[in-house]
Write a protein that holds these residues in place. Structure first.
Motif, mmCIF file in Angstrom:
data_model
loop_
_atom_site.group_PDB
_atom_site.id
_atom_site.type_symbol
_atom_site.label_atom_id
_atom_site.label_comp_id
_atom_site.label_asym_id
_atom_site.label_seq_id
_atom_site.Cartn_x
_atom_site.Cartn_y
_atom_site.Cartn_z
ATOM 1 N N TYR A 29 65.164 -31.244 -52.297
ATOM 2 C CA TYR A 29 65.246 -30.887 -50.884
ATOM 3 C C TYR A 29 66.650 -30.355 -50.587
ATOM 4 O O TYR A 29 67.485 -31.062 -50.021
ATOM 5 C CB TYR A 29 64.942 -32.102 -50.007
ATOM 6 C CG TYR A 29 63.582 -32.698 -50.249
ATOM 7 C CD1 TYR A 29 62.435 -32.109 -49.711
ATOM 8 C CD2 TYR A 29 63.430 -33.849 -51.024
ATOM 9 C CE1 TYR A 29 61.175 -32.657 -49.939
ATOM 10 C CE2 TYR A 29 62.175 -34.398 -51.259
ATOM 11 C CZ TYR A 29 61.053 -33.797 -50.712
ATOM 12 O OH TYR A 29 59.817 -34.329 -50.934
ATOM 13 N N GLU A 33 67.966 -25.608 -46.756
ATOM 14 C CA GLU A 33 66.628 -25.453 -46.180
ATOM 15 C C GLU A 33 66.561 -26.050 -44.772
ATOM 16 O O GLU A 33 65.761 -25.627 -43.943
ATOM 17 C CB GLU A 33 65.590 -26.137 -47.075
ATOM 18 C CG GLU A 33 65.243 -25.372 -48.321
ATOM 19 C CD GLU A 33 64.431 -24.131 -48.036
ATOM 20 O OE1 GLU A 33 63.792 -24.051 -46.975
ATOM 21 O OE2 GLU A 33 64.456 -23.209 -48.869
ATOM 22 N N ARG A 34 67.414 -27.045 -44.519
ATOM 23 C CA ARG A 34 67.460 -27.640 -43.191
ATOM 24 C C ARG A 34 68.474 -26.923 -42.300
ATOM 25 O O ARG A 34 68.162 -26.559 -41.163
ATOM 26 C CB ARG A 34 67.789 -29.126 -43.306
ATOM 27 C CG ARG A 34 66.635 -29.959 -43.862
ATOM 28 C CD ARG A 34 67.068 -31.387 -44.089
ATOM 29 N NE ARG A 34 65.933 -32.287 -44.264
ATOM 30 C CZ ARG A 34 65.740 -33.020 -45.368
ATOM 31 N NH1 ARG A 34 66.595 -32.955 -46.374
ATOM 32 N NH2 ARG A 34 64.698 -33.827 -45.449
ATOM 33 N N THR A 35 69.688 -26.733 -42.813
ATOM 34 C CA THR A 35 70.736 -26.205 -41.944
ATOM 35 C C THR A 35 70.460 -24.776 -41.495
ATOM 36 O O THR A 35 70.838 -24.387 -40.384
ATOM 37 C CB THR A 35 72.101 -26.269 -42.645
ATOM 38 O OG1 THR A 35 72.047 -25.570 -43.899
ATOM 39 C CG2 THR A 35 72.516 -27.713 -42.893
ATOM 40 N N ARG A 37 67.802 -23.597 -40.503
ATOM 41 C CA ARG A 37 66.821 -23.607 -39.418
ATOM 42 C C ARG A 37 67.372 -24.223 -38.133
ATOM 43 O O ARG A 37 66.705 -24.192 -37.098
ATOM 44 C CB ARG A 37 65.562 -24.377 -39.865
ATOM 45 C CG ARG A 37 64.726 -23.617 -40.889
ATOM 46 C CD ARG A 37 63.663 -24.509 -41.520
ATOM 47 N NE ARG A 37 62.727 -23.731 -42.318
ATOM 48 C CZ ARG A 37 62.985 -23.236 -43.526
ATOM 49 N NH1 ARG A 37 64.166 -23.436 -44.077
ATOM 50 N NH2 ARG A 37 62.077 -22.538 -44.190
ATOM 51 N N PHE A 133 67.481 -37.566 -40.829
ATOM 52 C CA PHE A 133 66.634 -36.646 -41.575
ATOM 53 C C PHE A 133 65.750 -37.420 -42.552
ATOM 54 O O PHE A 133 66.215 -37.995 -43.532
ATOM 55 C CB PHE A 133 67.482 -35.623 -42.334
ATOM 56 C CG PHE A 133 68.055 -34.551 -41.461
ATOM 57 C CD1 PHE A 133 67.312 -33.428 -41.129
ATOM 58 C CD2 PHE A 133 69.335 -34.676 -40.939
ATOM 59 C CE1 PHE A 133 67.837 -32.427 -40.308
ATOM 60 C CE2 PHE A 133 69.876 -33.687 -40.125
ATOM 61 C CZ PHE A 133 69.120 -32.570 -39.805
ATOM 62 N N GLU A 165 64.296 -35.643 -37.964
ATOM 63 C CA GLU A 165 63.234 -35.023 -38.754
ATOM 64 C C GLU A 165 62.338 -36.155 -39.244
ATOM 65 O O GLU A 165 62.750 -36.970 -40.068
ATOM 66 C CB GLU A 165 63.818 -34.266 -39.944
ATOM 67 C CG GLU A 165 62.760 -33.650 -40.856
ATOM 68 C CD GLU A 165 63.355 -33.190 -42.185
ATOM 69 O OE1 GLU A 165 63.732 -32.012 -42.290
ATOM 70 O OE2 GLU A 165 63.456 -34.030 -43.108
ATOM 71 N N THR A 218 62.791 -27.152 -34.513
ATOM 72 C CA THR A 218 62.914 -26.073 -35.481
ATOM 73 C C THR A 218 61.543 -25.681 -36.029
ATOM 74 O O THR A 218 60.545 -26.366 -35.806
ATOM 75 C CB THR A 218 63.794 -26.495 -36.666
ATOM 76 O OG1 THR A 218 63.116 -27.522 -37.411
ATOM 77 C CG2 THR A 218 65.148 -27.001 -36.209
ATOM 78 N N THR A 221 60.276 -26.769 -42.441
ATOM 79 C CA THR A 221 60.898 -26.470 -43.721
ATOM 80 C C THR A 221 59.808 -26.087 -44.726
ATOM 81 O O THR A 221 58.611 -26.161 -44.424
ATOM 82 C CB THR A 221 61.649 -27.696 -44.259
ATOM 83 O OG1 THR A 221 60.714 -28.776 -44.407
ATOM 84 C CG2 THR A 221 62.765 -28.121 -43.325
ATOM 85 N N THR A 227 62.443 -30.325 -37.334
ATOM 86 C CA THR A 227 63.484 -31.179 -36.756
ATOM 87 C C THR A 227 63.415 -31.092 -35.246
ATOM 88 O O THR A 227 63.321 -29.997 -34.678
ATOM 89 C CB THR A 227 64.875 -30.731 -37.261
ATOM 90 O OG1 THR A 227 64.894 -30.761 -38.691
ATOM 91 C CG2 THR A 227 65.958 -31.665 -36.718
#
Length: 231
Positions: A29, A33-35, A37, A133, A165, A218, A221, A227
């Motif tokens: 992960y 991929e998170r930041t 978005r 998260f 998340e 968001t 992912t 999120t």
């Protein structure tokens, strides 16, 4: 579960962990991929943003969040906490500067009080940002419906902006299957009342019981999680 029980499940499947404390989590992960978005227009741009990252693992996402906030014009200092002392040791070895890492269990009264101490030391009533998260499922599986509500109340009380998340229900089923293959179980799983619509349930608890206001969310992912942001 008592305080002395080993945090990592001793089985053949590295995905069979009781508290989500995976080995090499960010290999599967990646933080970007998170930041990539995250919205860019909701963060403080004056002074320093003091942040708490709950369930920080080895700190890779914590570091990526710090860089993201800096790029948004928000100077920041982040405290990362995790229940696993080995992961915290790795985080301390690999990250520095404005990041601090501590082994803390927010569901433990002493752990929660230590977070309050962090705030007192910063002369704050709340963190400007609290991030959670993909830890809500592990709280839920280990502490049940009441524990989930306690957790959400605590993170609400600690934060001005809450970033969460939540894992969808299919993740619960996968976690339970992994444990069963290793001849273990989450004993509270059959009794959970918050189930198939768990992400919506969490949103409802935060807005109805914790009086938070949802401001945005968001896109999903690649692993199918969004999120949510609450003030």
């Amino acid at each position: 579960m008592n305080e002395t029980e080993d945090l990592k499940f001793k089985g053949n499947d590295p995905g069979a962990v009781r508290f989500g404390n995976f080995i090499n989590y960010y290999s599967f992960y990646p933080p970007h991929e998170r930041t990539e978005r995250l919205p860019k227009n909701i963060w403080r741009t004056e002074g320093i943003s003091y942040c708490l990252d709950i369930g920080c693992n080895t700190g890779d996402l914590t570091k990526a969040l710090s860089n993201f906030l800096l790029n948004c014009g928000s100077n920041n200092e982040i405290i990362g906490i995790d229940i696993d002392p080995t992961l915290i040791s790795r985080a301390k070895e690999h990250h520095e500067t404005n990041l601090k890492f501590f082994c803390v269990d927010i569901m433990n009264c002493d752990g929660y009080n230590s977070i309050k101490t962090f705030l007192n030391d910063l002369n704050l009533k709340k963190f400007h940002i609290v991030t959670c998260f993909s830890i809500s499922m592990w709280i839920h599986l280990n502490h049940g419906d009441i524990g989930l509500r306690i957790f959400l109340k605590r993170v609400s009380d600690l934060s001005e902006l809450l970033v969460i998340e939540a894992q969808p229900w299919r993740c619960y089923r996968n976690a339970v299957k992994r444990m069963k293959k290793c001849n273990s179980t989450f004993s509270l799983f059959p009794y959970l009342q918050y189930r198939e619509n768990i992400v919506k349930d969490i949103e409802n608890i935060l807005t109805e019981e914790c009086q938070r206001i949802k401001i945005t969310e968001t896109e999903d992912t690649k692993w199918g999680r969004k999120t949510l942001f609450f003030r």
